[in-house]
Scaffold this active site. Structure first.
Site, PDB file in Angstrom:
ATOM      1  N   GLN A   1      -2.552  -6.194   1.195  1.00 50.70           N
ATOM      2  CA  GLN A   1      -1.179  -5.886   1.611  1.00 50.70           C
ATOM      3  C   GLN A   1      -1.181  -4.919   2.798  1.00 50.70           C
ATOM      4  O   GLN A   1      -0.393  -5.069   3.743  1.00 50.70           O
ATOM      5  CB  GLN A   1      -0.423  -5.272   0.435  1.00 50.70           C
ATOM      6  CG  GLN A   1       0.927  -4.674   0.790  1.00 50.70           C
ATOM      7  CD  GLN A   1       1.676  -4.223  -0.439  1.00 50.70           C
ATOM      8  OE1 GLN A   1       2.284  -5.025  -1.113  1.00 50.70           O
ATOM      9  NE2 GLN A   1       1.610  -2.940  -0.761  1.00 50.70           N
TER      10      GLN A   1
ATOM     11  N   ALA B   1       8.800   2.752 -11.102  1.00 55.63           N
ATOM     12  CA  ALA B   1       7.885   3.052 -12.217  1.00 55.63           C
ATOM     13  C   ALA B   1       6.754   3.908 -11.653  1.00 55.63           C
ATOM     14  O   ALA B   1       5.565   3.589 -11.779  1.00 55.63           O
ATOM     15  CB  ALA B   1       7.362   1.785 -12.887  1.00 55.63           C
TER      16      ALA B   1
ATOM     17  N   HIS C   1       3.980   6.558 -10.445  1.00 52.86           N
ATOM     18  CA  HIS C   1       2.839   7.256 -11.049  1.00 52.86           C
ATOM     19  C   HIS C   1       2.176   8.091  -9.950  1.00 52.86           C
ATOM     20  O   HIS C   1       2.647   8.113  -8.806  1.00 52.86           O
ATOM     21  CB  HIS C   1       1.872   6.246 -11.681  1.00 52.86           C
ATOM     22  CG  HIS C   1       1.477   5.116 -10.760  1.00 52.86           C
ATOM     23  ND1 HIS C   1       0.765   5.317  -9.599  1.00 52.86           N
ATOM     24  CD2 HIS C   1       1.725   3.781 -10.813  1.00 52.86           C
ATOM     25  CE1 HIS C   1       0.561   4.157  -9.006  1.00 52.86           C
ATOM     26  NE2 HIS C   1       1.147   3.206  -9.709  1.00 52.86           N
TER      27      HIS C   1
ATOM     28  N   HIS D   1       1.638   6.596  -6.424  1.00 54.69           N
ATOM     29  CA  HIS D   1       2.817   6.645  -5.548  1.00 54.69           C
ATOM     30  C   HIS D   1       3.056   8.076  -5.043  1.00 54.69           C
ATOM     31  O   HIS D   1       3.405   8.295  -3.884  1.00 54.69           O
ATOM     32  CB  HIS D   1       4.074   6.217  -6.308  1.00 54.69           C
ATOM     33  CG  HIS D   1       4.050   4.816  -6.839  1.00 54.69           C
ATOM     34  ND1 HIS D   1       4.064   4.537  -8.180  1.00 54.69           N
ATOM     35  CD2 HIS D   1       4.029   3.613  -6.207  1.00 54.69           C
ATOM     36  CE1 HIS D   1       4.063   3.217  -8.357  1.00 54.69           C
ATOM     37  NE2 HIS D   1       4.031   2.631  -7.185  1.00 54.69           N
TER      38      HIS D   1
ATOM     39  N   GLY E   1      -0.765   2.223  -0.027  1.00 57.36           N
ATOM     40  CA  GLY E   1      -1.989   2.510  -0.765  1.00 57.36           C
ATOM     41  C   GLY E   1      -3.091   1.495  -0.475  1.00 57.36           C
ATOM     42  O   GLY E   1      -2.817   0.299  -0.332  1.00 57.36           O
TER      43      GLY E   1
HETATM   44  P1  AMP Z   1       4.066  -0.754  -5.836  1.00 55.25           P
HETATM   45  O1  AMP Z   1       5.137   0.076  -6.423  1.00 55.25           O
HETATM   46  O2  AMP Z   1       3.046  -1.216  -6.823  1.00 55.25           O
HETATM   47  O3  AMP Z   1       4.599  -1.863  -4.972  1.00 55.25           O
HETATM   48  O4  AMP Z   1       3.237   0.167  -4.858  1.00 55.25           O
HETATM   49  C1  AMP Z   1       3.881   0.898  -3.853  1.00 55.25           C
HETATM   50  C2  AMP Z   1       2.842   1.531  -2.975  1.00 55.25           C
HETATM   51  O5  AMP Z   1       2.032   2.405  -3.759  1.00 55.25           O
HETATM   52  C3  AMP Z   1       1.894   0.519  -2.339  1.00 55.25           C
HETATM   53  O6  AMP Z   1       1.609   0.930  -1.012  1.00 55.25           O
HETATM   54  C4  AMP Z   1       0.689   0.596  -3.219  1.00 55.25           C
HETATM   55  O7  AMP Z   1      -0.511   0.234  -2.556  1.00 55.25           O
HETATM   56  C5  AMP Z   1       0.679   2.075  -3.560  1.00 55.25           C
HETATM   57  N1  AMP Z   1      -0.093   2.309  -4.782  1.00 55.25           N
HETATM   58  C6  AMP Z   1       0.045   1.679  -5.972  1.00 55.25           C
HETATM   59  N2  AMP Z   1      -0.885   2.127  -6.846  1.00 55.25           N
HETATM   60  C7  AMP Z   1      -1.618   3.040  -6.184  1.00 55.25           C
HETATM   61  C8  AMP Z   1      -2.745   3.849  -6.544  1.00 55.25           C
HETATM   62  N3  AMP Z   1      -3.297   3.809  -7.745  1.00 55.25           N
HETATM   63  N4  AMP Z   1      -3.249   4.681  -5.585  1.00 55.25           N
HETATM   64  C9  AMP Z   1      -2.711   4.734  -4.347  1.00 55.25           C
HETATM   65  N5  AMP Z   1      -1.652   4.003  -3.962  1.00 55.25           N
HETATM   66  C10 AMP Z   1      -1.119   3.167  -4.866  1.00 55.25           C
END
Ligand code: AMP
Length: 279
Positions: free
Chosen positions: A154, A33, A35, A38, A148
């Site tokens: 995390q 998903a 954005h 990512h 991120g």
């Molecule tokens: P997730 O798909 O939510 O597990 O996130 C995957 C990676 O994207 C993780 O390292 C998150 O910290 C990073 N991430 C999610 N949202 C953001 C954001 N708004 N800005 C920067 N990195 C992000």
């Protein structure tokens, strides 16, 4: 062209060929998903590595809440189109059975840093994160991995993991990407109702306001209490936590004698938002 790979065996062959020609491989672990948050990680990976793998795996082991897992948004075709546009080499999208085959019996569990904040409110979450990251580092053999700052705890947990287990990957933290109104981008934001979406940016605004007051000398607990009241007033539901913590060890912090961050998790309807900022 972004190649979609679903098995660890096929990925291993691909990566081995890259490595034979001396290439540095970067990985961006995600749950899809996708954005702009990512994609900013994918861009950082592109700049700092020769080949980029983005993994998309909604990891059941890190969900403490079955409804959250079930409602987690998924759109692989859209994800793939976005990754194509970023010049990502491989989308690694394994099925649950590929990651956790029959007989899978290992859990990677980290003490200390995993215990407060998210760890306290999402039992087992960081076991799931540490286990899947160990697997993804093993499967991708990447030299660099991009995470991120949005998920600050995390990021600290993954740093601890690779140090403790001598995993040969360098962890690179990247800044939080926000919507124009300040809301931190998150895959879960699409689940906010229109009314809640309008309220959501108040979280970042209130946190910024509290951080400014603490910098001006107001005692942290007073600033945080006012912030909690302002969030309730704005229409947020339960606040899991809104706290000041030391930047690295995430120890409780009462003032600015060490570098600190403000971290928050709270509910808006049935969506749980998290955010954090430097103070
Ligand atoms: P997730 O798909 O939510 O597990 O996130 C995957 C990676 O994207 C993780 O390292 C998150 O910290 C990073 N991430 C999610 N949202 C953001 C954001 N708004 N800005 C920067 N990195 C992000």
């Amino acid at each position: 062209m972004t190649q979609v790979i679903r098995t660890a065996a096929e990925l291993r062959e691909k990566v081995a060929a890259w490595k034979r020609s001396g290439m540095l491989v970067g990985v961006v672990p995600t749950m899809g998903a996708l954005h702009d948050g990512h994609l900013s990680l994918a861009r950082a990976a592109r700049e700092q590595s020769d080949r980029v793998i983005v993994t998309v795996f909604v990891n059941p082991m890190q969900f403490n809440n079955p409804a959250d897992l079930e409602k987690y948004p998924r759109d692989e075709a859209h994800d793939l189109a976005l990754l194509e546009a970023e010049g990502v080499d491989v989308l690694f999208a394994p099925g649950v059975d590929e990651v956790y085959p029959d007989g899978f019996a290992t859990t990677v569990s980290i003490t200390g840093i995993t215990e407060p904040l998210e760890g306290a409110f999402r039992p087992g979450h960081f076991d799931g994160v540490a286990t899947v990251c160990s697997k993804l580092f093993g499967m991708t053999q990447a030299g660099r991995a991009f995470f991120g700052e949005k998920d600050w705890q995390q990021l600290q947990v993954v740093q601890r993991l690779v140090r403790d287990l001598n995993i040969p990957v360098r962890i690179i933290g990247c800044p939080t990407i926000r919507e124009a109104d300040g809301l931190a981008m998150s895959s879960r934001n699409v689940r906010l109702s229109d009314a809640h979406r309008a309220i959501a940016p108040r979280l970042h605004e209130v946190m910024q306001g509290a951080a400014a007051r603490i910098r001006e000398g107001l005692p942290a607990e007073a600033a945080l209490n006012d912030a909690r009241a302002a969030l309730a007033e704005a229409g947020f539901g339960a606040i899991d936590y809104l706290e000041l913590r030391t930047v690295e060890g995430l120890r409780p912090a009462a003032d600015l004698s060490e570098p600190v961050r403000m971290l928050a998790a709270l509910w808006l309807g049935d969506v749980r938002l998290i955010d954090n900022i430097a103070v």
